[in-house]
Design an enzyme around this catalytic site. Structure first.
Site, PDB file in Angstrom:
ATOM      1  N   HIS A 125       0.906  -1.170  -0.102  1.00 17.25           N
ATOM      2  CA  HIS A 125      -0.072  -0.143   0.052  1.00 17.25           C
ATOM      3  C   HIS A 125       0.847   1.014  -0.063  1.00 17.25           C
ATOM      4  O   HIS A 125       1.947   1.196   0.432  1.00 17.25           O
ATOM      5  CB  HIS A 125      -0.917  -0.029   1.190  1.00 17.25           C
ATOM      6  CG  HIS A 125      -1.919   1.023   1.289  1.00 17.25           C
ATOM      7  ND1 HIS A 125      -1.707   2.291   1.602  1.00 17.25           N
ATOM      8  CD2 HIS A 125      -3.309   0.925   1.117  1.00 17.25           C
ATOM      9  CE1 HIS A 125      -2.920   3.263   1.638  1.00 17.25           C
ATOM     10  NE2 HIS A 125      -3.885   2.243   1.208  1.00 17.25           N
ATOM     11  N   GLN A 205      -4.200  -5.024   7.544  1.00 17.43           N
ATOM     12  CA  GLN A 205      -5.199  -6.026   7.245  1.00 17.43           C
ATOM     13  C   GLN A 205      -5.263  -7.233   7.899  1.00 17.43           C
ATOM     14  O   GLN A 205      -5.992  -8.259   7.646  1.00 17.43           O
ATOM     15  CB  GLN A 205      -5.128  -6.081   5.557  1.00 17.43           C
ATOM     16  CG  GLN A 205      -5.421  -4.964   4.695  1.00 17.43           C
ATOM     17  CD  GLN A 205      -6.489  -4.463   4.800  1.00 17.43           C
ATOM     18  OE1 GLN A 205      -7.505  -4.728   5.097  1.00 17.43           O
ATOM     19  NE2 GLN A 205      -6.779  -3.160   4.352  1.00 17.43           N
TER      20      GLN A 205
END
Length: 426
Positions: A125, A205
């Site tokens: 990310h 996550q």
């Protein structure tokens, strides 16, 4: 959905229908499948934060009056809950505003010199890429990339070939926010430890979906956010191994980080600098300014909720729904599903594209025709989708993600909607 592609991929002790009344946002007819971007929040979290605002609204660690002492007590209790949730000591946990700031704090605080190397992966990310790229640019270090391929399958033997005597930092995701693939964090930690390399984990996550024990894992730093794990927005967490917390200089300083009760050792005001400073005890050394008090209390309540449900149950339930939907979508002509087929390598995410239909258009149709909320686009994974060295030659994909409040019926509804869209777009 055909009989050959059932959604059930293993039993789960979690009953989402019993939990859904705790989430007022689920009262509508829509289906929420964007929890990895931001999860929904149960009533108990909001109530815990409201109690702070309505009953003992005050700053922490500052006052000797009742409200301040109560706020400090509840804040410290929340810190202890969050630390225990990831297997850390409270002295090793720092509250930030989100995962991004936590990773930036790590990057700002770790020493790096010209010629040193940082290893990232092409699934990172932007929040776990930009801080390291900026750090490398500022000091003249080099970024090296590990590419797990379009399916995101991490091969530890290939990865360690990138590590050498110049490698100082490895910063990798735990679970990809694009594909849902799970990196072998313990094997990576062992490889880094053997070579004296600092290992930073983006666990945004992972922490909401699986049991984490940072001491067993062996990482040096680990970052995550409250809003992805039933907590409020505006709070993140940085775990740092105690030896780093004690010896490193904080990259961000301010009120609370310096022990103002200690005797000043500065020769003069003009000469005063970090070498003369006495830092506060851990973790306050790393907590600059007023912390996110209400948010910390809310995150503590979210931890209570997840602990009551059971993280093993959360993991099995989310993974089961994702694996079942991925299998169902693979049976639809024209659909390409991204990520590995093996269910054990997946988390809670299913990413796909429909041939010749832009992902944003698929997301729009799912919303407008079926009231299903998904995310479409590049998901801030620039190295996977964009640039000359992009892993896949598409501008993005459609991402559905599942959490403890999603049901088999919703998964069925989603798969059927995609099948119907594919039939009239073919």
């Amino acid at each position: 959905m055909t009989a050959t592609t059932p959604l059930h991929h293993g039993a789960s002790a979690l009953d989402p229908t019993r939990l859904r009344s705790d989430f007022p946002c689920l009262a509508s007819e829509s289906v929420y499948l964007d929890s990895v971007a931001s999860s929904l929040t149960p009533v108990s979290v909001v109530e815990a934060m409201n109690e702070y605002y309505f009953s003992y609204r005050a700053n922490v660690h500052r006052g000797s009056y009742d409200a301040s002492m109560m706020a400090s007590e509840q804040y410290e209790a929340a810190l202890a809950k969050v630390a225990a949730f990831i297997g850390a000591d409270p002295e090793e946990v720092v509250f930030t505003s989100n995962t991004t700031l936590a990773l930036n704090l790590a990057a700002l605080s770790l020493p790096l010199s010209a010629g040193d190397e940082i290893v990232l992966s092409t699934l990172e990310h932007t929040s776990n890429m930009a801080p390291w790229a900026l750090k490398a640019y500022q000091v003249g270090a080099t970024i090296r990339w590990y590419n797990p391929g379009p399916e995101g399958v991490f091969e530890i033997d290939d990865f360690v070939k990138l590590l050498n005597e110049r490698t100082r930092i490895v910063a990798l995701t735990y679970v990809s926010n694009v594909l849902g693939t799970v990196y072998p964090v313990e094997a990576i930690a062992n490889a880094c430890s053997e070579r004296g390399i600092v290992y930073v984990v983006d666990a945004a996550q992972a922490v909401p979906h699986r049991r984490i024990d940072v001491h067993a894992l062996g990482c040096d730093f680990l970052a995550f956010s409250g809003h992805k794990m039933l907590g409020p927005t505006g709070i993140g967490v940085l775990y740092m191994k105690r030896e780093h917390a004690e010896t490193l200089m904080p990259g961000i300083a301010g009120g609370g980080t310096i022990d103002t009760t200690a005797e000043c050792r500065c020769p003069s005001i003009d000469e005063c600098g970090p070498k003369y400073v006495t830092f506060s005890a851990l973790p306050d050394k790393w907590q600059a300014g007023t912390p996110p008090i209400a948010e910390a209390i809310g995150l503590g309540a979210a931890v209570d909720y997840l602990q009551a449900v059971g993280m093993e149950n959360v993991h099995r339930h989310s993974q089961s729904l994702a694996a079942g939907v991925a299998g169902a979508l693979r049976s639809i002509p024209g659909i390409q599903v991204y990520g590995p087929e093996e269910a054990s390598l997946l988390s809670s995410i299913v990413s796909f594209n429909l041939a010749n239909v832009p992902p944003d258009e698929v997301g729009r149709m799912l919303n407008e025709r079926y009231h299903i909320a998904v995310r479409s686009g590049a998901h801030c994974a620039l190295s996977y989708f964009m640039g000359a060295d992009a892993v896949v030659d598409v501008p993005g994909n459609v991402r559905a993600s599942f959490y403890l409040y999603n049901t088999q019926e919703e998964a069925q509804q989603f798969a059927s909607a995609v099948r119907e869209i594919a039939s009239f777009c073919s």
